[in-house]
Design a protein around this motif. Structure first.
Motif, PDB file in Angstrom:
ATOM      1  N   PHE A 118       0.818  -1.209   0.000  1.00  0.00           N
ATOM      2  CA  PHE A 118       0.000   0.000   0.000  1.00  0.00           C
ATOM      3  C   PHE A 118       0.855   1.264   0.000  1.00  0.00           C
ATOM      4  O   PHE A 118       0.376   2.367   0.217  1.00  0.00           O
ATOM      5  CB  PHE A 118      -1.013   0.002   1.148  1.00  0.00           C
ATOM      6  CG  PHE A 118      -0.415   0.109   2.522  1.00  0.00           C
ATOM      7  CD1 PHE A 118       0.109  -1.004   3.146  1.00  0.00           C
ATOM      8  CD2 PHE A 118      -0.395   1.309   3.190  1.00  0.00           C
ATOM      9  CE1 PHE A 118       0.661  -0.907   4.421  1.00  0.00           C
ATOM     10  CE2 PHE A 118       0.160   1.416   4.462  1.00  0.00           C
ATOM     11  CZ  PHE A 118       0.693   0.305   5.080  1.00  0.00           C
TER      12      PHE A 118
ATOM     13  N   ARG B   5     -34.939  18.029  18.357  1.00  0.00           N
ATOM     14  CA  ARG B   5     -33.495  17.947  18.259  1.00  0.00           C
ATOM     15  C   ARG B   5     -33.019  16.579  18.733  1.00  0.00           C
ATOM     16  O   ARG B   5     -32.154  15.946  18.145  1.00  0.00           O
ATOM     17  CB  ARG B   5     -32.854  19.046  19.103  1.00  0.00           C
ATOM     18  CG  ARG B   5     -31.342  19.016  19.033  1.00  0.00           C
ATOM     19  CD  ARG B   5     -30.719  20.252  19.621  1.00  0.00           C
ATOM     20  NE  ARG B   5     -31.270  20.560  20.918  1.00  0.00           N
ATOM     21  CZ  ARG B   5     -31.726  21.759  21.274  1.00  0.00           C
ATOM     22  NH1 ARG B   5     -31.723  22.743  20.423  1.00  0.00           N
ATOM     23  NH2 ARG B   5     -32.211  21.975  22.485  1.00  0.00           N
ATOM     24  N   THR B  29     -15.189  -0.712   1.147  1.00  0.00           N
ATOM     25  CA  THR B  29     -13.750  -0.629   1.400  1.00  0.00           C
ATOM     26  C   THR B  29     -13.007  -1.680   0.585  1.00  0.00           C
ATOM     27  O   THR B  29     -11.994  -1.397  -0.052  1.00  0.00           O
ATOM     28  CB  THR B  29     -13.486  -0.878   2.903  1.00  0.00           C
ATOM     29  OG1 THR B  29     -14.327   0.001   3.645  1.00  0.00           O
ATOM     30  CG2 THR B  29     -12.048  -0.643   3.255  1.00  0.00           C
TER      31      THR B  29
ATOM     32  N   SER C 119      -4.905   1.070   2.604  1.00  0.00           N
ATOM     33  CA  SER C 119      -4.105   1.191   3.827  1.00  0.00           C
ATOM     34  C   SER C 119      -4.603   0.239   4.917  1.00  0.00           C
ATOM     35  O   SER C 119      -3.851  -0.080   5.821  1.00  0.00           O
ATOM     36  CB  SER C 119      -4.059   2.637   4.308  1.00  0.00           C
ATOM     37  OG  SER C 119      -5.319   3.237   4.159  1.00  0.00           O
ATOM     38  N   TRP C 120      -5.835  -0.212   4.802  1.00  0.00           N
ATOM     39  CA  TRP C 120      -6.319  -1.158   5.821  1.00  0.00           C
ATOM     40  C   TRP C 120      -5.636  -2.522   5.717  1.00  0.00           C
ATOM     41  O   TRP C 120      -5.773  -3.358   6.602  1.00  0.00           O
ATOM     42  CB  TRP C 120      -7.834  -1.311   5.742  1.00  0.00           C
ATOM     43  CG  TRP C 120      -8.373  -1.687   4.389  1.00  0.00           C
ATOM     44  CD1 TRP C 120      -8.633  -0.848   3.355  1.00  0.00           C
ATOM     45  CD2 TRP C 120      -8.713  -2.991   3.926  1.00  0.00           C
ATOM     46  NE1 TRP C 120      -9.111  -1.534   2.268  1.00  0.00           N
ATOM     47  CE2 TRP C 120      -9.180  -2.862   2.587  1.00  0.00           C
ATOM     48  CE3 TRP C 120      -8.683  -4.270   4.490  1.00  0.00           C
ATOM     49  CZ2 TRP C 120      -9.595  -3.956   1.820  1.00  0.00           C
ATOM     50  CZ3 TRP C 120      -9.101  -5.355   3.723  1.00  0.00           C
ATOM     51  CH2 TRP C 120      -9.552  -5.184   2.398  1.00  0.00           C
ATOM     52  N   GLN C 159     -25.938  23.316  25.200  1.00  0.00           N
ATOM     53  CA  GLN C 159     -27.158  22.832  24.567  1.00  0.00           C
ATOM     54  C   GLN C 159     -27.233  21.314  24.574  1.00  0.00           C
ATOM     55  O   GLN C 159     -28.274  20.737  24.862  1.00  0.00           O
ATOM     56  CB  GLN C 159     -27.255  23.355  23.119  1.00  0.00           C
ATOM     57  CG  GLN C 159     -27.383  24.873  23.026  1.00  0.00           C
ATOM     58  CD  GLN C 159     -28.578  25.395  23.827  1.00  0.00           C
ATOM     59  OE1 GLN C 159     -29.633  24.782  23.856  1.00  0.00           O
ATOM     60  NE2 GLN C 159     -28.375  26.528  24.508  1.00  0.00           N
ATOM     61  N   PHE C 166     -27.682  12.686  26.761  1.00  0.00           N
ATOM     62  CA  PHE C 166     -26.273  13.072  26.638  1.00  0.00           C
ATOM     63  C   PHE C 166     -25.709  13.460  27.984  1.00  0.00           C
ATOM     64  O   PHE C 166     -24.553  13.201  28.280  1.00  0.00           O
ATOM     65  CB  PHE C 166     -26.131  14.199  25.623  1.00  0.00           C
ATOM     66  CG  PHE C 166     -26.416  13.739  24.229  1.00  0.00           C
ATOM     67  CD1 PHE C 166     -25.840  12.578  23.736  1.00  0.00           C
ATOM     68  CD2 PHE C 166     -27.284  14.439  23.404  1.00  0.00           C
ATOM     69  CE1 PHE C 166     -26.109  12.140  22.466  1.00  0.00           C
ATOM     70  CE2 PHE C 166     -27.551  14.011  22.127  1.00  0.00           C
ATOM     71  CZ  PHE C 166     -26.966  12.852  21.660  1.00  0.00           C
TER      72      PHE C 166
END
Ligand SMILES: Nc1nc2c(c(=O)[nH]1)N[C@H]1C(S)=C(S)[C@@H](COP(=O)(O)OP(=O)(O)OC[C@H]3O[C@@H](n4cnc5c(=O)[nH]c(N)nc54)[C@H](O)[C@@H]3O)O[C@H]1N2
Ligand SMILES: Nc1nc2c(c(=O)[nH]1)N[C@H]1C(S)=C(S)[C@@H](COP(=O)(O)OP(=O)(O)OC[C@H]3O[C@@H](n4cnc5c(=O)[nH]c(N)nc54)[C@H](O)[C@@H]3O)O[C@H]1N2
Ligand code: SF4
Ligand code: SF4
Ligand code: SF4
Ligand code: SF4
Ligand code: SF4
Ligand SMILES: [Mo]
Lengths: 280, 734, 435
Positions: A118, B5, B29, C119-120, C159, C166
């Protein structure tokens, strides 16, 4: 690293070269033989040698003396197919993160798989011989010239590394033939590299370093118990002190040429290099 | 529904996680990497059946046996034949290896072309059919013949041996012109000396394989002299068997580098050095008395001359080699079992000085190694082409016996073009085959100018080279890999051998065999000209010419003439049956004033020489891309060519490695870069021959400098051929 | 206009000023992106790298930013594992800088390889003997850790924090942070080391090659790289903090935290440079001579590489900053401290430069010559790209996230309600309880 099986019936082969620097005329035919055998691309401007793919490169050595005591010699440099201090620990193979270059315990040949590479170029940094080349550009053949490309060696795409393979495809063909003919051994003459075959001066001898019937073994007289150091006083290897344990041996009767093959400290006597460095 | 939201964020994050866990990104990929491994713009050579075709390389005078590997109909690799009489040691040089780049080159001429003027009056090429092309040449030739001006037609070929050049020669004669020329080479001078000293009309054979002491007067034995591969192997054999190679030249060439002794004599003084050595041999009575007293004439005269004028001390002053070295070298030469002195600078592409050739010949005579193993062999000319004489009608007879434009004596290409330049009306039509005089002759600027003045120029080139560019009509020949041809070996061969060039692939372009083209032109001219060409086509002509040999030759790829039975008598064909050491003509040659290099020493204090490298093809064949690729970056960098000089000289000029400079000679001025090389005589400048093309494509054109544009010819007083070894020059910081 | 997003109780510049700043840095970013796209689309012929310089400018930048980003793992280690609680006041910023450095490093690698789409393969066809494989695995994993460490910070945005999910996520992540910090420190130890190993294992390159300790696979440079990242990384965090304070014209972190980190950095630098000196001496007297070289062969005073490098790296940028930071008086002198951190940054960058570029420049075959390379504009632009990206990320993070827990306390905003401010305080408290 991938473990390659050792062939059951036969001792492992160890393909290598003996290049007689005193015979080499610097003609460059080996380089061109390699280009044409291995579909090596070319550009309109190949004068920047740091960007010019030459699996085989002929270096000019000089004794550094002034006129008329100047001497020059030519040193052809294919990939040295380093074995390292323990078999397979080549500078390049050991570092390739993707196993795109590999050491064959069966032949001693360091391979390069273009479609896996690569292009991180770590192997190039690792190789002290600058035997590895990167395809900075897409290979482009002038209109019509792609006709001469050999189907036995894949043209490489941009972004991958390539190098001398000891014309591995020729080995494959010879091996397949030998296999179909009762699994006999590959004969010395059946597997010769393109450069050795072309050399008009007969400076390159190629064969199995482990096979006493091969000319290369008789010339080199390698000591299998001492990292294949040559028993021929005319022989030297490039940068032997680094412990790369290469399979390309050079021959010269000239002291200054032999000394050009390695680095020596100012206080060292000629011809008495220290022991090869150990490393993990 | 109102998207809160919170809902939005959950949705996006959920979507992202969902996508990541699905096979989609992984498949993509993988696909992308597979795509990168199969880029459609990287060619994939098609596989197919692998076969080999044996043939003969025609890219240089070496004529090696080659094996071409094919995959189906494509030629994919050129290799050397292992066991062939052409090059018994096997191997192949880098030019031979690059042959396929010539075969498949896009700059090949695709078919017959006629130069016409476009709307703006600028010249452009128009493709025409072969029948029209033949018609066009025939019409021009017939018109001239009708005007009684058949003698204003000329033909120039690369070399004269073999059926193809001979057909062209026959055409010129049957048509009615004395103007048949070949490109000059060292063989002209060697042949002239051979004829003078041995009375043999042929070529010089050099038994390098059996010599044990080789004294080379600047011959690039390891850089393409004569038959390059044969020379290389012979030198290596010489070294293996502890023989000696002495190389005489002012620059450490690859040959000098391999030599046991490198004598850097001042350029242009090689003849003096040879005569100085002759002096030593005669003075110390170390010459071969049996040979000299029984088989030569004029020895006394010769001895008087060298005794008087060439003492080692005197020669040391002239050559810069000290007297002791001259003496030792001469004695070692004489002490060897099979010593051989070789004449011919570089690859031998220029005829060189008659005086030097005669002096070197004398050295070989003094040690008696003539027509003996390891020595110099007088090779009779090839005589297998025994066609009946062409029919000449009145016009042909008159035309053929007309005075040549270059005057009497040896036909000289340089003088020919000079005459054409001075009186263009004397030449109306020129046909050029396998030669590129506008590029490869010294002083090519003037040659180009002369060719421009010729009303009608026909080129048979397969490449758009410099001369083809100047032509009015191009009738492209097949390339050597596409055609049949007999190739008689010269280039120092010690056994008459005719190689067979055979088609490896079908013609890649709409080209036609030059032999067929000549036969067709002859037939179109009708009358006695047509009658002189009884063959249906070239292949029939070749087969018939080779006669009984054909089968064998076809099977082996070459025909080797049985060696003559070795007789104790050297078999000289002179009147006395002896080798002439000295007579009036030779006295004149040996006593001639050395033609000085062109240019005023005051204005041009340095001397420029062109050197030959095996990595540069400098004749008709342009350097293929592979060969340019292996040029050192001290010969060419980008498009800039280098001039080599000693660091001492560079120091005086204030020049450093790689720096740009302006090089001027009486012939022109160029920008160059300098390369400092300890291996070159101080005061000397050297440039590689074979660069500076203006034709072809971006792989060759515009790279470096053509030394022939800087160095003009110098006429040899004896032969009239080009004897230039260099030119006065001046180098200054850019 | 964006005041609703700005953390409460702190003052930020006007939006137009912010956007103007973004635009200026964004311009540089775009320049870098153009260069990056050129490298991807046209290939690496856009660079001035060549077959002698397979590793060049941006690989140096890669190594340098990873070393400089070392502040993140090392302060994390100190805080979470060794309980240096004072560091909580700078840890957010250290993590942010680390995140920038590591994401930059990955981006650079993606530009550097000839076949980025493959690249993997480094994971799929991994060669476990290769230092680069180790780098790739550890780097990716540690980057994931840094992301995990950075996310709670983002969740603290006024927010986002309002969303209970969250809020809770952030809270929970904080409570597990010690585990991640420890994992991160462990991973960092290896990839910093393996980056050192990248050069150190090159036994074909006597300039870079180092023997390994007890014949393991890890050469001395492995340990030196980890050590130097731990030593100089915090200096970089300190320097960037100082720079941020200068630009924002605010004091953001209290001196006790700064002094603590400076002191630790100082001792690390000093001990590192002693080890580095020992390593250099061993190389000079043992490694290089065994391979046929006098050490000074590699320092020929050509256009780029001279003996001055050793002096600058070891003395000027090693012992000097080390000692300046070790001694209390100089450490607490703001000018000397900042100068010391700056010298440290130069020192570690120079070390990485030398290990990459000098290694490539020095000839190994006796008939080879030194090769000096000048990067192309595309390389320079692509190397600056991460800097611009980093600045932008810092600008945005600083503006909208409570990066500096002490900012409000150190810069009280007039008219702000202290109680309210307290209620909205970041969840530093949670971390403290865990540690
Ligand atoms: N230059 C160059 N290099 C290449 C490639 C290339 O095209 N060119 N190709 C690459 C690719 S795609 C591959 S797959 C690899 C192949 O490379 P290798 O895997 O090295 O393949 P082989 O040379 O076939 O070696 C296989 C060995 O297994 C032995 N063997 C055969 N049958 C058996 C069995 O039943 N048991 C055991 N124990 N051994 C057995 C064989 O004798 C042989 O020694 O080479 C790679 N390298
Ligand atoms: N006789 C013999 N047969 C074998 C083997 C052997 O050693 N000897 N080895 C076996 C093994 S291990 C393998 S992996 C297979 C391999 O067998 P194949 O897959 O046939 O491998 P190659 O012959 O190396 O390459 C196949 C073709 O791909 C082309 N190619 C190269 N690069 C590209 C590209 O980028 N894109 C596209 N589209 N084409 C490209 C090449 O020019 C070539 O024509 O052969 C198997 N068969
Ligand atoms: S082909 Fe032979 S003689 Fe020519 S450069 Fe290569 S090794 Fe030397
Ligand atoms: S010469 Fe270089 S590329 Fe070849 S095996 Fe050795 S390290 Fe690898
Ligand atoms: S460039 Fe290719 S072969 Fe070299 S180390 Fe990287 S992946 Fe391996
Ligand atoms: S062995 Fe084959 S691949 Fe290697 S240099 Fe010679 S021709 Fe090229
Ligand atoms: S030496 Fe001449 S004839 Fe022989 S391969 Fe080379 S170019 Fe062809
Ligand atoms: Mo395979």
């Amino acid at each position: 690293m991938k473990q390659t099986q050792i062939h059951n019936e036969q001792p492992p082969r160890r393909y290598g070269m003996a290049i007689d620097v005193d015979k080499c005329t610097g003609c460059g035919s080996c380089m061109v033989a390699c280009f044409s055998e291995n579909n090596v691309p070319f550009k309109q401007d190949e004068t920047d040698k740091l960007l010019s793919i030459t699996w085989m490169r002929v270096y000019q050595l000089t004794n550094g003396k002034t006129f008329p005591h100047t001497e020059v010699a030519y040193l052809p440099r294919p990939c040295q197919h380093c074995a390292g201090q323990h078999e397979g620990h080549s500078p390049c193979v050991s570092v390739c993160p993707a196993t795109a270059t590999d050491y064959s315990a069966d032949t001693g040949i360091v391979s390069q798989i273009y479609t896996r590479c690569f292009g991180c170029r770590y192997c190039m940094g690792a190789c002290p011989y600058h035997a590895r080349y990167f395809n900075w550009w897409d290979p482009v053949w002038p209109d019509g010239m792609e006709k001469y490309l050999s189907p036995n060696v894949s043209p490489r795409m941009r972004g991958v590394v390539e190098k001398c393979s000891f014309c591995f495809h020729r080995y494959q063909m010879a091996r397949d033939k030998a296999y179909t003919e009762g699994g006999r051994k590959v004969q010395e003459a059946e597997y010769q590299t393109a450069c050795a075959q072309a050399c008009p001066a007969g400076a390159i001898v190629f064969g199995d370093l482990n096979d006493p019937s091969h000319a290369v073994n008789q010339i080199v007289k390698p000591d299998a118990h001492n990292h294949y150091k040559s028993g021929n006083p005319r022989a030297f290897r490039l940068l032997e002190r680094l412990g790369t344990n290469t399979k390309v041996y050079y021959l010269s009767s000239r002291e200054w040429v032999r000394r050009s093959g390695d680095n020596y400290r100012a206080d060292e006597q000629p011809g008495m290099p220290g022991a090869a460095a150990q490393h993990g | 529904m109102k998207l809160s939201r919170r809902c939005f964020l959950s949705f996006s994050i959920g979507g992202a996680v969902g996508t990541a866990l699905s096979p989609l990104p992984w498949k993509l990929t993988d696909d992308l990497s597979i795509w990168s491994q199969n880029w459609p713009w990287t060619p994939v050579p098609p596989d197919g059946e692998s076969t080999y075709v044996d043939s003969t390389c025609m890219l240089c005078p070496g004529h090696c046996g080659i094996r071409v590997r094919k995959i189906d109909q494509r030629a994919v690799k050129i290799e050397g034949q292992e066991n062939t009489v052409l090059n018994p040691g096997g191997g192949v040089c880098l030019l031979g290896l690059s042959g396929l780049q010539l075969l498949y080159s896009p700059t090949r001429v695709k078919g017959p072309l006629r130069k016409i003027k476009d709307d703006k009056g600028l010249p452009k090429w128009e493709s025409i059919s072969w029948s029209l092309a033949i018609e066009e040449v025939a019409k021009q030739l017939m018109d001239l013949r009708a005007q009684g001006r058949s003698h204003t037609v000329a033909s120039l070929v690369g070399q004269e041996d073999g059926t193809v050049p001979q057909l062209l020669k026959r055409l010129i004669k049957a048509y009615g012109s004395p103007h048949f020329y070949h490109m000059p080479s060292v063989e002209d001078t060697q042949g002239a000396v051979l004829s003078l000293s041995q009375g043999i009309d042929g070529f010089v054979g050099l038994d390098v394989e059996n010599a044990d002491y080789i004294l080379s007067f600047g011959s690039a034995l390891l850089d393409g002299f004569g038959s390059p591969l044969r020379m290389m192997r012979a030198i290596n054999r010489l070294k293996e068997q502890k023989g000696t190679l002495v190389q005489i030249e002012p620059r450490l060439s690859n040959t000098a580098a391999k030599a046991d002794l490198w004598l850097a004599a001042k350029p242009g003084t090689e003849a003096d050095l040879a005569l100085g050595m002759a002096h030593v041999l005669i003075n110390q009575r170390r010459f071969n008395e049996d040979f000299i007293y029984n088989h030569t004439e004029g020895f006394e005269l010769f001895a008087v001359m060298v005794r008087n004028s060439y003492t080692p001390e005197a020669v040391a002053v002239t050559t810069g080699i000290d007297a002791a070295t001259i003496t030792q070298t001469a004695l070692a030469f004489a002490a060897a079992k099979r010593p051989l002195a070789i004449f011919g600078h570089g690859k031998g592409q220029a005829p060189g000085s008659m005086r030097e050739a005669a002096a070197v010949n004398a050295l070989n005579a003094l040690v008696g190694n003539i027509n003996r193993p390891g020595g110099l062999h007088a090779m009779p000319a090839y005589d297998y082409i025994d066609w009946p004489a062409p029919f000449l009608d009145g016009i042909a007879y008159a035309g053929f016996n007309a005075k040549r434009v270059d005057g009497s004596g040896t036909p000289s290409v340089h003088r020919f073009f000079e005459a054409v330049d001075a009186a263009p009306e004397k030449l109306q039509l020129l046909m050029i085959a396998e030669a590129n005089p506008s590029y490869s002759l010294t002083g090519c600027g003037k040659i180009k100018q002369a060719i421009k003045k010729i009303p009608f120029v026909v080129s048979f080139s397969s490449f758009m080279d410099e001369t083809a560019m100047q032509a009015d009509l191009i009738l492209p020949n097949h390339l050597y890999l596409e055609r049949w041809e007999d190739i008689p070996m010269r280039a120092g061969a010690v056994r008459q051998t005719v190689g067979l060039c055979r088609p490896v692939v079908a013609p890649q372009q709409n080209t036609q065999h030059l032999g067929d083209t000549v036969i067709q032109i002859a037939k179109a001219l009708k009358g006695t000209v047509a009658q002189s060409f009884p063959w249906d086509n070239y292949y029939a002509c070749l087969k018939q010419t080779m006669g009984n040999q054909w089968q064998d030759m076809n099977a082996k790829g070459a025909w080797e003439k049985e060696p003559a039975v070795v007789s104790p008598e050297p078999g000289f064909k002179t009147e006395s049956g002896k080798l002439v050491m000295m007579n009036e003509p030779l006295k004149k040659i040996l006593g001639a004033i050395v033609p000085a290099p062109e240019g005023d020493e005051k204005k041009f204090p340095l001397q420029l020489v062109a050197y030959d490298s095996i990595r540069l093809s400098s004749g008709y064949i342009g350097n293929p891309p592979f060969m340019n690729k292996v040029l050192p970056d001290t010969v060419l960098k980008g498009n800039e060519g280098f001039v080599e000089l000693n660091p001492e000289t560079a120091g005086k000029l204030g020049l450093a490695e790689g720096q740009s400079a302006i090089l001027t000679t009486p012939h022109g001025q160029v920008k160059v870069r300098v390369h400092l090389n300890h291996g070159i005589m101080p005061g000397l400048l050297a440039m590689a021959r074979g660069l500076g093309h203006t034709a072809y494509d971006g792989y060759l054109s515009g790279k470096g400098v053509n030394t022939n544009e800087l160095i003009g010819p110098v006429e040899d007083p004896a032969s009239g051929l080009d004897a230039a070894w260099g030119i006065q020059a001046i180098l200054a910081k850019a | 206009m964006d005041s609703a997003l700005i953390p409460e109780g702190v003052k930020r510049c006007a939006l137009w000023k912010f956007l103007l700043g973004l635009a200026v840095v964004g311009g540089v970013l775009v320049w870098g992106i153009i260069a990056m796209l050129l490298c991807w689309i046209k290939g690496l012929n856009q660079t001035n790298m060549n077959d002698y310089y397979g590793f060049a400018l941006w690989i140096w930048a890669d190594l340098a930013v990873i070393a400089l980003g070392g502040g993140a793992f090392f302060s994390g280690l100190l805080k979470y594992v060794f309980g240096k609680d004072d560091l909580k006041n700078i840890i957010n910023y250290a993590v942010l800088i680390g995140f920038i450095c590591y994401s930059s490093a990955l981006l650079i690698l993606a530009i550097d390889v000839g076949q980025p789409l493959r690249s993997w393969f480094i994971f799929w066809h991994a060669n476990v003997h290769s230092m680069l494989t180790e780098v790739a695995f550890c780097l990716s994993c540690y980057f994931a850790v840094l992301t995990i460490e950075y996310i709670p910070l983002i969740l603290e945005n006024r927010q986002i924090d309002k969303v209970p999910f969250f809020h809770n996520l952030g809270h929970n992540m904080h409570s597990t942070m010690a585990i991640f910090a420890a994992t991160g420190a462990f991973l960092s130890f290896f990839h910093q080391g393996s980056l050192g190993g990248v050069a150190g294992v090159l036994f074909g390159r006597p300039f870079a090659y180092r023997e390994s300790i007890l014949n393991t696979i890890w050469p001395y440079t492995f340990f030196l790289f980890t050590w130097s990242a731990a030593a100089y990384g915090p200096s970089f965090t300190l320097f960037i903090t100082w720079l941020t304070e200068k630009i924002t014209r605010k004091k953001l972190v209290k001196n006790n935290t700064i002094y603590l980190l400076a002191k630790i950095s100082g001792w690390m630098i000093l001990t590192y440079i002693i080890a580095k000196s020992a390593d250099t001496l061993y190389w000079v007297y043992q490694t290089a001579p065994a391979k046929g070289f006098n050490w000074d062969f590699f320092f020929q005073n050509n256009a780029l590489y001279g003996k001055w490098i050793l002096f600058v790296e070891i003395i000027v940028c090693g012992f000097v900053p080390g000692l300046l930071l070790v001694f209390k008086s100089s450490r607490e002198n703001s000018f000397l401290r900042v100068a010391a951190t700056f010298l440290g940054i130069i020192g570690v960058s120079l070390n990485r430069w030398v290990m990459v570029l000098q290694t490539m420049a020095a000839p190994v075959m006796p008939f080879d010559t030194w090769q000096l390379y000048i990067p192309s504009w595309q390389e320079v632009a692509t190397t600056i790209l991460p800097v611009a990206y980093g600045v932008i990320l810092i600008m945005i993070s600083y503006r909208y996230l409570p990066i500096f827990p002490q900012e409000r306390e150190l810069n009280p905003v007039e008219g702000a309600d202290p109680d309210h401010a307290h209620a909205a305080a970041p969840h530093i408290g949670h971390e403290a309880t865990v540690a």
